[in-house]
Design a protein around this motif. Structure first.
Motif, PDB file in Angstrom:
ATOM      1  N   PHE A 334      -4.589  26.454   1.560  1.00  0.00           N
ATOM      2  CA  PHE A 334      -3.970  25.310   2.231  1.00  0.00           C
ATOM      3  C   PHE A 334      -2.456  25.300   2.066  1.00  0.00           C
ATOM      4  O   PHE A 334      -1.744  24.808   2.951  1.00  0.00           O
ATOM      5  CB  PHE A 334      -4.576  24.011   1.703  1.00  0.00           C
ATOM      6  N   ILE A 369      -6.471  20.733   9.462  1.00  0.00           N
ATOM      7  CA  ILE A 369      -6.291  20.806   8.004  1.00  0.00           C
ATOM      8  C   ILE A 369      -7.126  19.734   7.320  1.00  0.00           C
ATOM      9  O   ILE A 369      -7.819  20.001   6.327  1.00  0.00           O
ATOM     10  CB  ILE A 369      -4.803  20.651   7.658  1.00  0.00           C
ATOM     11  N   SER A 370      -7.077  18.514   7.846  1.00  0.00           N
ATOM     12  CA  SER A 370      -7.853  17.420   7.250  1.00  0.00           C
ATOM     13  C   SER A 370      -9.341  17.711   7.309  1.00  0.00           C
ATOM     14  O   SER A 370     -10.073  17.485   6.341  1.00  0.00           O
ATOM     15  CB  SER A 370      -7.547  16.108   7.975  1.00  0.00           C
ATOM     16  N   TYR A 373     -10.134  20.464   4.770  1.00  0.00           N
ATOM     17  CA  TYR A 373      -9.930  19.995   3.403  1.00  0.00           C
ATOM     18  C   TYR A 373     -11.035  19.039   2.984  1.00  0.00           C
ATOM     19  O   TYR A 373     -11.556  19.115   1.863  1.00  0.00           O
ATOM     20  CB  TYR A 373      -8.566  19.314   3.300  1.00  0.00           C
ATOM     21  N   CYS A 374     -11.412  18.142   3.890  1.00  0.00           N
ATOM     22  CA  CYS A 374     -12.456  17.172   3.568  1.00  0.00           C
ATOM     23  C   CYS A 374     -13.841  17.817   3.508  1.00  0.00           C
ATOM     24  O   CYS A 374     -14.756  17.274   2.885  1.00  0.00           O
ATOM     25  CB  CYS A 374     -12.461  16.046   4.600  1.00  0.00           C
ATOM     26  N   HIS A 377     -14.102  19.129  -0.218  1.00  0.00           N
ATOM     27  CA  HIS A 377     -13.790  18.235  -1.328  1.00  0.00           C
ATOM     28  C   HIS A 377     -14.568  16.926  -1.171  1.00  0.00           C
ATOM     29  O   HIS A 377     -14.820  16.484  -0.052  1.00  0.00           O
ATOM     30  CB  HIS A 377     -12.287  17.910  -1.379  1.00  0.00           C
ATOM     31  N   ILE A 380     -10.403  13.097  -2.628  1.00  0.00           N
ATOM     32  CA  ILE A 380      -9.144  13.644  -2.125  1.00  0.00           C
ATOM     33  C   ILE A 380      -8.018  12.669  -2.435  1.00  0.00           C
ATOM     34  O   ILE A 380      -8.120  11.467  -2.127  1.00  0.00           O
ATOM     35  CB  ILE A 380      -9.225  13.890  -0.603  1.00  0.00           C
ATOM     36  N   LEU A 385      -2.905  15.190   0.113  1.00  0.00           N
ATOM     37  CA  LEU A 385      -3.249  15.564   1.483  1.00  0.00           C
ATOM     38  C   LEU A 385      -2.082  15.320   2.424  1.00  0.00           C
ATOM     39  O   LEU A 385      -1.843  16.111   3.356  1.00  0.00           O
ATOM     40  CB  LEU A 385      -4.487  14.784   1.935  1.00  0.00           C
ATOM     41  N   ARG A 388       0.231  18.168   2.231  1.00  0.00           N
ATOM     42  CA  ARG A 388      -0.293  19.351   2.916  1.00  0.00           C
ATOM     43  C   ARG A 388      -0.173  19.223   4.436  1.00  0.00           C
ATOM     44  O   ARG A 388      -0.194  20.219   5.144  1.00  0.00           O
ATOM     45  CB  ARG A 388      -1.758  19.585   2.529  1.00  0.00           C
TER      46      ARG A 388
END
Length: 505
Positions: A334, A369-370, A373-374, A377, A380, A385, A388
């Motif tokens: 990331f 990206i969200s 990432y989610c 994880h 968060i 975030l 990022r």
């Protein structure tokens, strides 16, 4: 950002008139010196009938020199040629604009030509004047007028080579006139022509596309078709990035096996625009799952397909846009994805085709990206975030809240403002659902494989039958020859009649 500029790479696959907007865009960016851009513009415009523009560029490049007299002479010759072609084309135009003639014309071009010849003494050679005048108007920069003349010529003409040239000229005229709805229709028609025409017609398409091509003419039908599709891919960028539905249509076309193979083989730099279109369409594809008019599965899974191609072709081409997707979905790095996104923002803002989508591109990239990432994880940190996503903590918090509210993450995610974290309670996926996902489309693939095996078996059986039939005929012929030989041997072996002698050598 000059190292990431694709203008020099794309121009060889464009008509010289389509290259003018790209050079004008470079002049605004100041990536290269003004003199270099003007020289490039001058070299392109020298091959057209725009002599006033040529003289203007010559004065800008060489302010201390007089404009050569050949410019004025060429301008006078162009004016006389224009008058002659206009008279020839107007004679045809007056006939076909007659309402009675318009009602009498049918779909059959041969019948139409016979009707025009019998009633108005119009021959195919005279109709060709529409093509020559339309081409002259195009070379002079009158694109709307050129499109009209080329269209009427194509409706009447039976000349395959000139019709193909008129197709390309009409597409370029519509693009330069800003009529992108019409250009999209012309693009689809030309694509069907390239995909279905014979090798002779494809050769004409490759030769008629533009006079700026430096590639040598070849007689290999597969190579001719590859060249034509490569040109079409580059020309289509003007349409797909200016039409409201262009990004979705680009994914539908470029991800088809035929054109994806063309991109990988002849123009890997088009991966920039394929990746950008996939990113720009990501939120649309995700929202379409709950809409009344969902997009196709190819568009919904475009990111997955594009990432595979980027991973395969990274030895040929890579830039910050393709690197962003690779770092995010292949390496799951990331931090590197954030760095590549910062570079990609500058690339998008400087690219001729993408610069109008900078904000939309960043919004969709942050969504990707969200989402990624989610997915990996359960808890968060909002500040982390936001960093990022290249956003401030306040802007990041607002953006994340809107994202959760607008997407399906809202059912699984909860925001704890006290701890400034997002908690995601993702229910475990049932085993049967995993099996369904893994075997999705298996029945269709099995059916297609069975049909292919059936066709192969039928073809093999037919070939065996033909071989047996040919073998039987050969055996019958051989048997006939052997039978005749035995009869001759039997006649020789018969004893001679009484009273005759047999000479023995």
């Amino acid at each position: 950002m000059a190292e990431h500029d694709l203008t020099k790479t794309i121009i060889p696959y464009l008509d010289r008139h389509l290259a003018f907007p790209l050079l004008a865009h470079l002049a605004e960016l100041s990536i290269f010196t003004d003199r270099d851009v003007q020289i490039a513009q001058y070299e392109l415009v020298k091959g057209t009938n725009m002599y006033d523009y040529s003289a203007q560029l010559f004065k800008s490049i060489y302010p201390d020199q007089e404009v050569p007299a050949e410019f004025e002479e060429a301008r006078k010759n162009a004016l006389s040629t224009h008058e002659r072609l206009q008279q020839e084309a107007q004679a045809v135009f007056d006939v076909i604009e007659n309402p009675e003639v318009a009602q009498a014309l049918r779909q059959d071009k041969i019948q139409n030509l016979q009707y025009l010849k019998d009633n108005y003494n119009l021959t195919l050679e005279q109709i060709t004047a529409l093509y020559h005048y339309g081409k002259f108007r195009y070379s002079s920069g009158n694109y709307s007028s050129a499109a009209d003349y080329l269209y009427h010529f194509r409706v009447l003409s039976t000349d395959a080579e000139l019709n193909t040239s008129a197709h390309w000229g009409k597409l370029a005229s519509d693009i330069l006139s800003g009529r992108f709805d019409v250009a999209l229709e012309e693009l689809n028609t030309l694509r069907e022509t390239i995909d279905t025409r014979t090798s002779a017609s494809l050769l004409a398409a490759a030769a008629a596309a533009s006079s700026t091509s430096s590639s040598q003419t070849t007689s290999d039908p597969a190579l001719i078709q590859l060249h034509s599709r490569t040109w079409l891919v580059h020309w289509s960028l003007f349409v797909y990035f200016n039409h409201p539905e262009g990004r979705t249509l680009l994914l539908e076309t470029f991800l088809s096996p035929t054109y994806l193979n063309t991109i990988q083989t002849a123009s890997p730099w088009i991966l920039r625009y394929l990746a950008a279109a996939a990113i720009l369409s990501r939120k649309t594809a995700a929202a379409s799952n709950n809409s009344a008019a969902p997009v196709s599965s190819r568009v919904r899974h475009a990111i997955r397909e594009v990432v595979k191609v980027i991973q395969t072709e990274e030895y040929q081409y890579q830039d910050p846009i393709t690197n962003f997707l690779r770092e995010l979905y292949v390496e799951f790095d990331f931090e590197r994805a954030q760095q590549e996104l910062s570079k990609a923002e500058e690339v998008v803002s400087n690219d001729f085709f993408l610069n109008q989508f900078v904000e939309e591109f960043l919004d969709n990239a942050r969504y990707l990206i969200s989402e990624a990432y989610c997915r990996i994880h359960q808890k968060i940190d909002i500040a982390d975030l936001s960093a990022r996503l290249n956003l401030s903590p306040e802007d990041g918090e607002k953006w994340i809240v809107n994202l959760i509210r607008e997407t399906r993450m809202g059912a699984d995610a909860k925001i704890d403002l006290g701890k400034n974290v997002i908690e995601i309670n993702r229910p475990p996926q049932p085993v049967y659902q995993t099996v369904i996902e893994k075997t999705r489309g298996l029945a269709l693939r099995t059916q297609a494989m069975g049909a292919a095996l059936g066709r192969a078996a039928a073809l093999t059986h037919q070939q065996l039958a033909q071989q047996q039939q040919q073998g039987g005929q050969g055996q019958q012929a051989q048997g006939g020859q052997q039978g005749g030989q035995r009869q001759q041997e039997a006649k020789v072996a018969q004893p001679p009649p009484a009273g005759q002698t047999v000479a023995v050598a």
